[in-house]
Motif scaffolding. Structure first.
Motif, PDB file in Angstrom:
ATOM      1  N   ILE A 113      -3.839  -8.044  -0.328  1.00  0.00           N
ATOM      2  CA  ILE A 113      -2.931  -8.940   0.454  1.00  0.00           C
ATOM      3  C   ILE A 113      -2.458  -8.219   1.629  1.00  0.00           C
ATOM      4  O   ILE A 113      -2.182  -8.958   2.717  1.00  0.00           O
ATOM      5  CB  ILE A 113      -1.869  -9.236  -0.709  1.00  0.00           C
ATOM      6  N   MET A 114      -1.813  -7.151   1.537  1.00  0.00           N
ATOM      7  CA  MET A 114      -1.134  -6.683   2.482  1.00  0.00           C
ATOM      8  C   MET A 114      -1.994  -6.165   3.729  1.00  0.00           C
ATOM      9  O   MET A 114      -1.484  -6.783   4.925  1.00  0.00           O
ATOM     10  CB  MET A 114      -0.400  -5.286   2.006  1.00  0.00           C
ATOM     11  N   PRO A 115      -2.857  -5.801   3.875  1.00  0.00           N
ATOM     12  CA  PRO A 115      -3.950  -5.409   5.111  1.00  0.00           C
ATOM     13  C   PRO A 115      -4.432  -6.593   5.465  1.00  0.00           C
ATOM     14  O   PRO A 115      -4.461  -7.089   6.710  1.00  0.00           O
ATOM     15  CB  PRO A 115      -4.801  -4.405   4.708  1.00  0.00           C
ATOM     16  N   ALA A 116      -5.034  -7.639   4.676  1.00  0.00           N
ATOM     17  CA  ALA A 116      -5.341  -8.982   5.070  1.00  0.00           C
ATOM     18  C   ALA A 116      -4.242  -9.703   5.775  1.00  0.00           C
ATOM     19  O   ALA A 116      -4.437 -10.243   6.703  1.00  0.00           O
ATOM     20  CB  ALA A 116      -6.043  -9.738   3.949  1.00  0.00           C
ATOM     21  N   SER A 117      -2.916  -9.591   5.233  1.00  0.00           N
ATOM     22  CA  SER A 117      -1.930 -10.476   5.857  1.00  0.00           C
ATOM     23  C   SER A 117      -1.655  -9.928   7.478  1.00  0.00           C
ATOM     24  O   SER A 117      -1.585 -10.467   8.397  1.00  0.00           O
ATOM     25  CB  SER A 117      -0.691 -10.117   5.158  1.00  0.00           C
ATOM     26  N   LEU A 118      -1.561  -8.446   7.411  1.00  0.00           N
ATOM     27  CA  LEU A 118      -1.617  -8.020   8.909  1.00  0.00           C
ATOM     28  C   LEU A 118      -2.544  -8.324   9.903  1.00  0.00           C
ATOM     29  O   LEU A 118      -2.569  -8.640  10.997  1.00  0.00           O
ATOM     30  CB  LEU A 118      -1.138  -6.477   8.608  1.00  0.00           C
TER      31      LEU A 118
END
Length: 506
Positions: A113-118
């Motif tokens: 989730i985290m790198p895809a969101s950024l």
């Protein structure tokens, strides 16, 4: 992109990011109840708290690579689905081993989730909306820090710790619907962001070795005080961790072929490398303190979970109030000086908490907790400059690596500070102190250690973000019309115009 579509994209990345960040903070307050209901020992309790950031940090680079190579949208949707299912399984856990396993699965979903969101933030929003998106995302993360302990205290006290995880199931379903509807499907193309070839990313061998290294080190520090550092199982874990670090270093050495040197490309940037080190030192100090402060408040001061959660609000409140001033301060005094001052304040705040813990009440802790919040806000330029300094075609890997370092610092913070607390506690007990007094002695020793670790980051921040002739706020100021670094594959630290707080395209 229409204004309504842009708002939808923002909501689609803020909701799941808030959910994963919240889950990283809510467990600390619930630990005493989890320990009591599941009959956990000291080491198992540390694993409940540490396994989530351990899985998250170990797999964030995988998530960043998937976002770059397989697509931001499918990576985000997969991460949300995995996180939601794992949360429901955590809520249904009836043993410590099951809870630890499903917490690790949660961390795996969060790692997607985290790198895809950024990546969505910097590639699916128009340039004018990115600054607002970064501010909104920062506010969401700060809100999770502010409301996480309070939310955890209320739920734990009135419904039980299981509900902390159960609420993620409907929230995850909402995140899936919004993300599927709002995030556009990218047009098929061979090039990566900006028309460049897709990043080769980090090779699977290096990813596996990094997971072994971090996991082995965490195992040594968490299990060492219980089984003994010379015991076979702890010694083997230490040898595996050391061997993995050496093999990673050999693989990233100059002269090796791509993609083995992908991380090396990023680490050659002074702002990125210095930001990673300073972030690691900050997390080593602060994360462990959060873990043991929750136990100090409930076990020693005998506060309810709700009251213990409210005690942490000065940290988040001070951070939220200070954060809007950081950009102005950075323009005037430079990113390096502001960040170094922030780390110095965090270190001082930890010492104030240590002094206040001797008073026997929460009033003595408030000045130190407030100082920690102010200092953490002032350290924000370390993050923004590190991400700005990465080439555009490595944005997913850069975001994953930086986030991985932050989460790894949480794991090691619990482990490192835990070793100090355990040994100081045992020493005090051997000297005749009762269990309560011995824990306080260990807790204060952990705070002193944490303050020293954060203080080491002060010169690192000054070095990483130092001013150069012709720079404003530590950033280059090329003549009008000069090309942007991200457009030519250079690092932003070398040739990018911009103002402090402007994250642009990473």
């Amino acid at each position: 992109m229409s204004r309504l579509r842009g708002i939808g994209v923002l909501v689609a990345i803020i909701l799941p990011t808030f959910m994963t960040a919240l889950d990283n903070t809510v467990v600390n307050v619930a630990l005493p109840q989890i320990r009591s209901e599941l009959s956990l020992g000291d080491a198992s309790l540390k694993w409940v708290a540490a396994i989530y950031p351990l899985a998250l940090s170990g797999l964030l680079l995988v998530g960043g690579h998937l976002a770059d190579s397989r697509g931001r949208r499918p990576t985000l949707l997969l991460g949300i689905s995995l996180f939601s299912v794992a949360s429901l399984l955590c809520a249904l856990s009836s043993s410590g081993a099951a809870l630890i396993a499903f917490r690790g699965l949660q961390g795996t979903g969060a790692a997607l989730i985290m790198p895809a969101s950024l990546s969505v933030l910097f590639h699916d929003l128009p340039p004018r909306a990115r600054n607002g998106g970064v501010s909104a995302l920062t506010a969401a993360l700060a809100s999770s820090l502010a409301f996480g302990p309070v939310f955890s205290g209320l739920i734990t006290e009135h419904l039980g710790w299981n509900w902390l995880f159960a609420v993620n199931a409907p929230l995850g379903a909402l995140c899936l619907l919004v993300a599927a509807a709002a995030i556009p499907r990218p047009a098929a193309r061979r090039g990566g962001p900006g028309g460049q070839a897709l990043s080769p990313g980090v090779p699977p061998r290096a990813l596996a070795l990094s997971c072994i290294a971090l996991g082995g080190l965490a195992y040594c520090l968490i299990e060492g005080p219980h089984h003994g550092f010379a015991s076979p199982r702890v010694a083997i874990a230490g040898i595996l961790a050391l061997a993995s670090v050496l093999m990673i270093g050999i693989g990233a050495a100059p002269g090796r072929r791509a993609p083995a040197r992908t991380v090396g490309v990023l680490l050659r940037g002074r702002a990125f490398a210095g930001g990673l080190v300073a972030q690691l030192l900050w997390g080593l100090g602060v994360s462990g303190v959060y873990f043991f402060t929750s136990q100090f408040l409930q076990n020693h001061l005998e506060l309810s979970p709700t009251a213990a959660g409210l005690t942490f609000t000065p940290v988040a409140s001070a951070l939220l109030l200070t954060a809007p001033l950081v950009a102005v301060m950075a323009r005037r005094w430079g990113d390096g000086r502001v960040s170094a001052t922030g780390l110095l304040l965090v270190s001082a705040g930890l010492l104030l908490v240590a002094a206040g813990s001797a008073g026997g009440g929460i009033a003595g802790l408030v000045p130190g907790l407030t100082t920690i919040g102010v200092g953490s806000a002032l350290a924000i330029p370390l993050t923004t400059r590190a991400l700005e300094s990465s080439p555009g075609h490595l944005s997913g890997v850069a975001a994953g690596l930086f986030s991985a370092t932050r989460e790894a610092s949480g794991v090691l913070g619990i482990a490192v500070v835990g070793v100090i607390v355990t040994f100081a506690q045992h020493s005090a007990a051997s000297a005749g102190a009762d269990s309560g007094e011995a824990f306080v002695e260990g807790y204060r020793a952990g705070l002193y250690t944490a303050a020293g670790l954060v203080a080491v980051g002060v010169p690192v921040a000054l070095w990483a973000l130092r001013r150069r002739p012709g720079l404003r706020g530590g950033r280059p100021s090329p003549p009008p019309g000069a090309p942007r670094a991200a457009d030519e594959g250079r690092t932003v630290d070398e040739a990018r115009p911009g103002q402090p707080g402007d994250t642009g395209r990473t």
